[in-house]
Write a protein that holds these residues in place. Structure first.
Motif, mmCIF file in Angstrom:
data_model
loop_
_atom_site.group_PDB
_atom_site.id
_atom_site.type_symbol
_atom_site.label_atom_id
_atom_site.label_comp_id
_atom_site.label_asym_id
_atom_site.label_seq_id
_atom_site.Cartn_x
_atom_site.Cartn_y
_atom_site.Cartn_z
ATOM 1 N N ASP A 76 -5.280 -2.451 9.831
ATOM 2 C CA ASP A 76 -6.537 -1.745 9.636
ATOM 3 C C ASP A 76 -6.212 -0.262 9.395
ATOM 4 O O ASP A 76 -5.218 0.234 9.900
ATOM 5 C CB ASP A 76 -7.417 -1.926 10.890
ATOM 6 N N PHE A 77 -7.071 0.392 8.669
ATOM 7 C CA PHE A 77 -6.788 1.752 8.219
ATOM 8 C C PHE A 77 -7.204 2.773 9.287
ATOM 9 O O PHE A 77 -8.378 2.802 9.662
ATOM 10 C CB PHE A 77 -7.535 2.031 6.918
ATOM 11 N N ARG A 78 -6.260 3.585 9.710
ATOM 12 C CA ARG A 78 -6.580 4.619 10.711
ATOM 13 C C ARG A 78 -6.817 5.940 9.975
ATOM 14 O O ARG A 78 -5.886 6.725 9.739
ATOM 15 C CB ARG A 78 -5.428 4.737 11.720
ATOM 16 N N LYS A 79 -8.080 6.159 9.615
ATOM 17 C CA LYS A 79 -8.393 7.267 8.708
ATOM 18 C C LYS A 79 -8.209 8.645 9.347
ATOM 19 O O LYS A 79 -8.169 9.644 8.648
ATOM 20 C CB LYS A 79 -9.819 7.105 8.171
ATOM 21 N N SER A 80 -8.113 8.688 10.660
ATOM 22 C CA SER A 80 -7.941 9.988 11.312
ATOM 23 C C SER A 80 -6.470 10.381 11.436
ATOM 24 O O SER A 80 -6.162 11.441 11.967
ATOM 25 C CB SER A 80 -8.590 9.963 12.696
ATOM 26 N N SER A 81 -5.580 9.559 10.936
ATOM 27 C CA SER A 81 -4.153 9.878 11.069
ATOM 28 C C SER A 81 -3.785 11.094 10.217
ATOM 29 O O SER A 81 -4.031 11.108 9.010
ATOM 30 C CB SER A 81 -3.322 8.670 10.627
ATOM 31 N N ALA A 129 -4.010 10.050 6.478
ATOM 32 C CA ALA A 129 -5.471 9.877 6.385
ATOM 33 C C ALA A 129 -5.864 8.402 6.299
ATOM 34 O O ALA A 129 -6.873 8.054 5.689
ATOM 35 C CB ALA A 129 -6.022 10.661 5.190
ATOM 36 N N LYS A 152 -4.299 6.039 4.737
ATOM 37 C CA LYS A 152 -3.861 5.381 3.505
ATOM 38 C C LYS A 152 -2.482 4.757 3.700
ATOM 39 O O LYS A 152 -1.652 5.305 4.422
ATOM 40 C CB LYS A 152 -3.844 6.413 2.373
ATOM 41 N N LEU A 153 -2.254 3.630 3.049
ATOM 42 C CA LEU A 153 -0.993 2.911 3.218
ATOM 43 C C LEU A 153 -0.428 2.494 1.867
ATOM 44 O O LEU A 153 -1.172 2.266 0.917
ATOM 45 C CB LEU A 153 -1.208 1.658 4.072
ATOM 46 N N CYS A 154 0.884 2.351 1.805
ATOM 47 C CA CYS A 154 1.518 1.915 0.558
ATOM 48 C C CYS A 154 1.638 0.388 0.551
ATOM 49 O O CYS A 154 1.123 -0.298 1.443
ATOM 50 C CB CYS A 154 2.888 2.564 0.408
ATOM 51 N N MET A 190 0.771 -2.257 3.655
ATOM 52 C CA MET A 190 -0.206 -3.338 3.494
ATOM 53 C C MET A 190 0.432 -4.707 3.780
ATOM 54 O O MET A 190 -0.267 -5.685 4.000
ATOM 55 C CB MET A 190 -0.778 -3.326 2.073
ATOM 56 N N PRO A 210 5.672 6.536 -1.360
ATOM 57 C CA PRO A 210 4.405 6.627 -2.106
ATOM 58 C C PRO A 210 3.360 7.556 -1.501
ATOM 59 O O PRO A 210 2.537 8.107 -2.227
ATOM 60 C CB PRO A 210 3.895 5.181 -2.105
ATOM 61 N N LEU A 211 3.404 7.741 -0.183
ATOM 62 C CA LEU A 211 2.359 8.591 0.415
ATOM 63 C C LEU A 211 2.555 10.069 0.118
ATOM 64 O O LEU A 211 1.657 10.877 0.384
ATOM 65 C CB LEU A 211 2.261 8.324 1.922
ATOM 66 N N ARG A 224 0.112 11.668 -3.226
ATOM 67 C CA ARG A 224 -1.178 12.372 -3.152
ATOM 68 C C ARG A 224 -1.006 13.839 -2.771
ATOM 69 O O ARG A 224 -1.766 14.702 -3.212
ATOM 70 C CB ARG A 224 -2.155 11.670 -2.204
ATOM 71 N N PRO A 234 -12.670 11.636 8.563
ATOM 72 C CA PRO A 234 -12.235 12.422 9.727
ATOM 73 C C PRO A 234 -11.229 13.523 9.413
ATOM 74 O O PRO A 234 -11.296 14.603 10.014
ATOM 75 C CB PRO A 234 -11.611 11.368 10.658
ATOM 76 N N VAL A 235 -10.329 13.278 8.464
ATOM 77 C CA VAL A 235 -9.335 14.316 8.146
ATOM 78 C C VAL A 235 -10.026 15.499 7.468
ATOM 79 O O VAL A 235 -9.731 16.668 7.753
ATOM 80 C CB VAL A 235 -8.198 13.727 7.268
ATOM 81 N N ILE A 246 -0.174 2.681 -7.330
ATOM 82 C CA ILE A 246 1.122 2.166 -6.860
ATOM 83 C C ILE A 246 1.045 0.683 -6.495
ATOM 84 O O ILE A 246 1.938 0.154 -5.837
ATOM 85 C CB ILE A 246 1.670 2.970 -5.664
ATOM 86 N N CYS A 282 -0.721 -1.075 -4.351
ATOM 87 C CA CYS A 282 -0.697 -1.437 -2.926
ATOM 88 C C CYS A 282 -1.711 -2.543 -2.612
ATOM 89 O O CYS A 282 -1.557 -3.275 -1.642
ATOM 90 C CB CYS A 282 -0.978 -0.216 -2.051
ATOM 91 N N VAL A 331 -9.251 4.550 1.161
ATOM 92 C CA VAL A 331 -7.919 4.023 1.514
ATOM 93 C C VAL A 331 -6.905 4.147 0.385
ATOM 94 O O VAL A 331 -5.737 3.825 0.576
ATOM 95 C CB VAL A 331 -7.990 2.545 1.981
#
Lengths: 471, 383
Positions: free
Chosen positions: A30-35, A39, A41-43, A47, A152-153, A156, B128-129, B285, B287, B341
């Protein structure tokens, strides 16, 4: 019913991507958007984590057992092979486990990388990178990596830097979409650096140390900043913890196993099949693996402990950001305690880590202040790439090794396709070191005579492997 | 109780009333559903801090009563969370959650008969960010010092631990690139009338402001849910006053109008659309996160968008994206999850909406608003 949710860090590389792992019958990401690092997002690897976290089973010589029994047997065999035991950890686990491991491994520690071949005053620069928001604010960014394939991260962050006016130069074998300027590695003399430049390179077990020195030297001479991205979840923590410890390089370890001076190898959370040839591994009397997920490598003893997301402890990302793993599991430390002959106390190790880093509390939103010492002049002698076909391995993370992926092709340019009269949808024959294979190919803006692969094929000798190619 | 009726209500439990948003009615209604076995599980947000909460599926009443309430900086989505789990479940849902759940229902991934959807009025959520950065840049306060947040009269207000309230208009924040996620700005579903029961603070008047929730029953299930909570002694309700009903309708109209304006501002007609789409997608990419998170996609691992696509292809635009555009033409609900995402920050929702807006307008079809079959599901065989 209640979900078990772990707020954790992706083990795919040292970028420090936060995510949730949800256990509810099956395993979900699951995506932890506060990271702060990603933010949420995952590569592609992030995934794929449910496939990666395939639980390991403790085994002794192929027979399933408990973790405790496996650790006791490992302790026995390590003790019996005193003087011919090596300890390998690439940095895929918590700082606390790594510190415990280092206490056991004092006689022969290998972190996979070759610090010994590099000037000591560069250790800190190599170990701790530049915060990502500094990269976003840079005026000129020079890439010695393929960000799309390897990290990949970072893409951005680079695109954000571009929107703020940064120029991006890629020193790479392929034109990179986001680069304003593409320079081939052979034409490095065309690279113009200034004090406003930030160089992004990487550092891992297969890195050519002369190339690392070359990058450091380029940065030094121009007064530019340099940051090294790293491939394991806690590479930065590993390097900080072991910086004052005598280490052996991976090449030395392979050599010692081949010579027979090392007969027992204890690997902690390390994907050794990706880095040590199988014929070398077969020479070991005892291969002991302690890990949180199953591996295809056949070991004499497997000590199965918690997967990374269930562990208690900390890791440090490329930026030097200290992050908590989110679980409560300490059975990895228990197993190491059995091997050491005395229990490890998590809190003592944790406090020691905080002291080493110079923090009083773990706060993922604040990057600790690290010394960034200047280093002296460096002599580098990178080998020029021969003007004949070469297979260049750009794959990352290393942990793709055991995972199914759709990377099963090589990239080459249209000139090569035409010269070899390759057919669309067909394959390419690649020969090297007595091995031959056929691969699908993809046309891309790659340098002449270069094949790029994002998947290990088993014929590589390091990053660059001379090959013969034909239709 | 029946469809169309409106009430104002609050939790009878002191701690829930104080902690939960707007009198804690939603929290108590969910807890009552669990206690009286109307459902087997409930979805709630487990709060980590002011900017982070994680959705959980739970059968533990205490976990429900201790849940987070409403957090503007937690842009989660619940449709995929409950899909393919065969649960008898109740859950709070923003307009886009409701739409995703209904679309999953049409695709047989959620049994809507067993799903009690508690709709929440929503003016939008924030990343949040971005919120943390906004606090430092615009409000000049440390995120760690924030104690609470609220939206009032077009202003986003953060209360700090020292009790100080810091307010900036949402318009000003959004002009500077902060504030709500882009998809929330042009969303026009502010009161989720597609849910079983719609809840929110719009329409609460007088002494009850901030202490009660206005509810509108939209279905028989919604009536059962509310009646169950009353019968279980978890909530108290009363009829709303006329002023409140009118005020709620007015706010809804204003908010929807603003959403429409944003829509017109963002989706200006353009030339050379192909080049635009290619350019926006060039950093992809592969994903697959946009598909995984998409609340209307129920294809699973084997799907046309992934099966027709190969990383070894050298097309200027991948088959993955082309198939996704076609699929989402009648399915995209504009929730913004795909943009959230995307690891290379492709504004995917904007791209999908560029396809979906004209199609959905032409077909007079709004996915997730009712049980109307998606137009592209219809197959007419030649006689």
């Amino acid at each position: 019913m209640s979900d078990n949710i772990y707020s954790t860090i992706c083990p795919g590389c040292n970028f420090g991507c936060g995510l949730y792992i949800r256990e509810n019958g099956s395993l979900d990401v699951d995506f932890r958007k506060s990271s702060p690092a990603n933010a949420g997002k995952l590569c592609r690897f992030g995934m794929s984590l449910p496939k990666f976290f395939n639980p390991a089973k403790s085994m002794i010589d192929g027979v399933e057992t408990t973790m405790e029994e496996a650790a006791k047997e490992a302790a026995k065999r390590i003790s019996a092979s005193k003087g011919s035991v090596a300890f390998l950890s690439l940095g895929n686990t918590s700082n606390e486990e790594l510190l415990a491991f280092q206490k056991i491994a004092e006689s022969y520690l290998c972190t996979g990388v070759n610090f010994e071949a590099l000037p000591k005053d560069t250790y800190q620069t190599i170990s701790i990178g530049i915060p990502y928001n500094e990269i976003e604010a840079a005026k000129h960014i020079v890439l010695f990596i393929d960000p799309y394939e390897q990290y990949p991260l970072i893409v951005r962050r680079l695109l954000l830097a571009k929107t703020k006016g940064a120029k991006i130069t890629a020193v790479w074998w392929k034109d990179l979409m986001l680069a304003d300027e593409n320079i081939r590695p052979d034409d490095i003399s065309k690279l113009a650096l200034t004090q406003d430049s930030i160089i992004i390179s990487d550092f891992h077990p297969l890195s050519d140390t002369e190339q690392v020195k070359n990058v450091l030297s380029l940065a030094k001479n121009a007064g530019a900043k340099v940051t090294f991205l790293k491939p394991f979840a806690n590479s930065t923590g590993e390097y900080i913890i072991s910086k004052d410890t005598k280490q052996k390089s991976l090449a030395q370890l392979i050599d010692d196993i081949n010579k027979g001076t090392i007969k027992t190898l204890f690997a902690l959370e390390s994907d050794i099949a990706a880095l040590i040839p199988s014929d070398t591994l077969s020479k070991l009397t005892n291969l002991i693996i302690q890990a949180g997920q199953a591996s295809s490598t056949k070991a004499n003893i497997v000590i199965a402990h918690d997967p990374l997301y269930k562990k208690k402890g900390t890791v440090i990302n490329n930026e030097g950001r200290v992050q908590t793993l989110g679980g409560a599991g300490t059975n990895g430390l228990e197993a190491l305690g059995i091997i050491a002959g005395s229990k490890f106390d998590f809190n003592t190790l944790h406090e020691s880590i905080k002291k080493t880093i110079g923090i009083t509390a773990v706060d993922e939103f604040t990057i600790p202040k690290y010394d960034r010492p200047a280093y002296g002049a460096i002599q580098a002698a990178p080998k020029p790439v021969e003007k004949k076909p070469a297979l260049i391995d750009v794959y990352n993370p290393f942990m793709w090794f055991d995972l199914a992926d759709d990377n099963d092709f090589v990239e080459l340019n249209l000139n090569t396709v035409r010269a070899l009269k390759l057919l669309k949808g067909g394959t390419l024959k690649i020969k090297s070191n007595g091995s031959a294979l056929e691969k699908k190919f993809k046309v891309a803006p790659v340098q002449d005579n270069v094949l790029l692969t994002g998947k290990s094929m088993g014929i590589e000798k390091g990053i660059i492997t001379p090959v013969e190619i034909s239709r | 109780m029946e469809k169309g009726e409106m009430y104002v209500g609050w939790s009878t439990k002191d701690d829930v009333r104080k902690r939960g948003g707007s009198g804690g009615l939603v929290t108590s209604m969910l807890a009552a559903a669990l206690e009286k076995k109307l459902v087997d599980a409930v979805v709630v947000l487990k709060k980590i801090n002011e900017f982070e909460a994680v959705p959980i599926i739970t059968s533990d009443i205490n976990e429900v009563l201790n849940s987070a309430g409403s957090l503007h900086s937690v842009p989660s989505h619940f449709a995929k969370l409950i899909a393919n789990k065969n649960l008898k479940v109740a859950l709070p849902a923003k307009g886009c959650d409701v739409r995703g759940i209904i679309e999953q229902g049409k695709r047989n991934a959620i049994n809507l008969e067993n799903t009690f959807i508690v709709g929440l009025n929503c003016g939008g959520s924030m990343h949040p960010v971005v919120t943390r950065e906004m606090l430092e840049v615009m409000y000049k306060i440390k995120p760690e010092d924030v104690h609470g947040e609220e939206i009032e009269k077009g202003k986003l207000i953060f209360e700090t631990k020292d009790g100080k309230k810091n307010a900036i208009t949402i318009d000003e924040l959004e002009e500077k690139g902060y504030g709500r996620r882009e998809s929330c700005r042009y969303c026009t579903i502010k009161i989720p009338t597609n849910s079983d029961i719609a809840c929110g603070n719009w329409g609460v008047t007088g002494d009850l402001v901030g202490k009660a929730t206005f509810v509108e029953i939209n279905s028989e299930k919604g009536a059962r849910l509310l009646q169950n909570a009353v019968d279980a002694g978890y909530i108290q309700i009363q009829k709303p006053d006329e002023k409140g009903v009118a005020m709620r309708a007015k706010i809804k109209g204003v908010m929807e109008g603003l959403g429409q304006k944003w829509k017109e501002k963002i989706f200006v007609p353009m030339d050379n659309r192909l080049e635009y789409f290619r350019k926006e997608l060039e950093h992809c990419i592969d994903c697959g996160a946009c598909k995984t998170v998409c609340p209307t996609c129920s294809c699973g691992d084997v799907s046309k968008c992934t099966e027709y696509h190969s990383r070894g292809d050298a097309y200027k635009m991948s088959m993955y994206h082309l198939v996704r555009f076609l699929h989402l033409g009648d399915a995209c609900i504009g929730c913004g999850q795909c943009s959230d995402v995307c690891p290379v920050d492709i504004p995917l929702t904007r791209l999908y909406r560029r396809f979906a807006n004209p199609i959905q307008q032409e077909l007079k079809y709004e996915p997730g608003m009712d049980m109307q079959k998606p137009p592209y599901f219809e197959v007419k065989l030649n006689e």
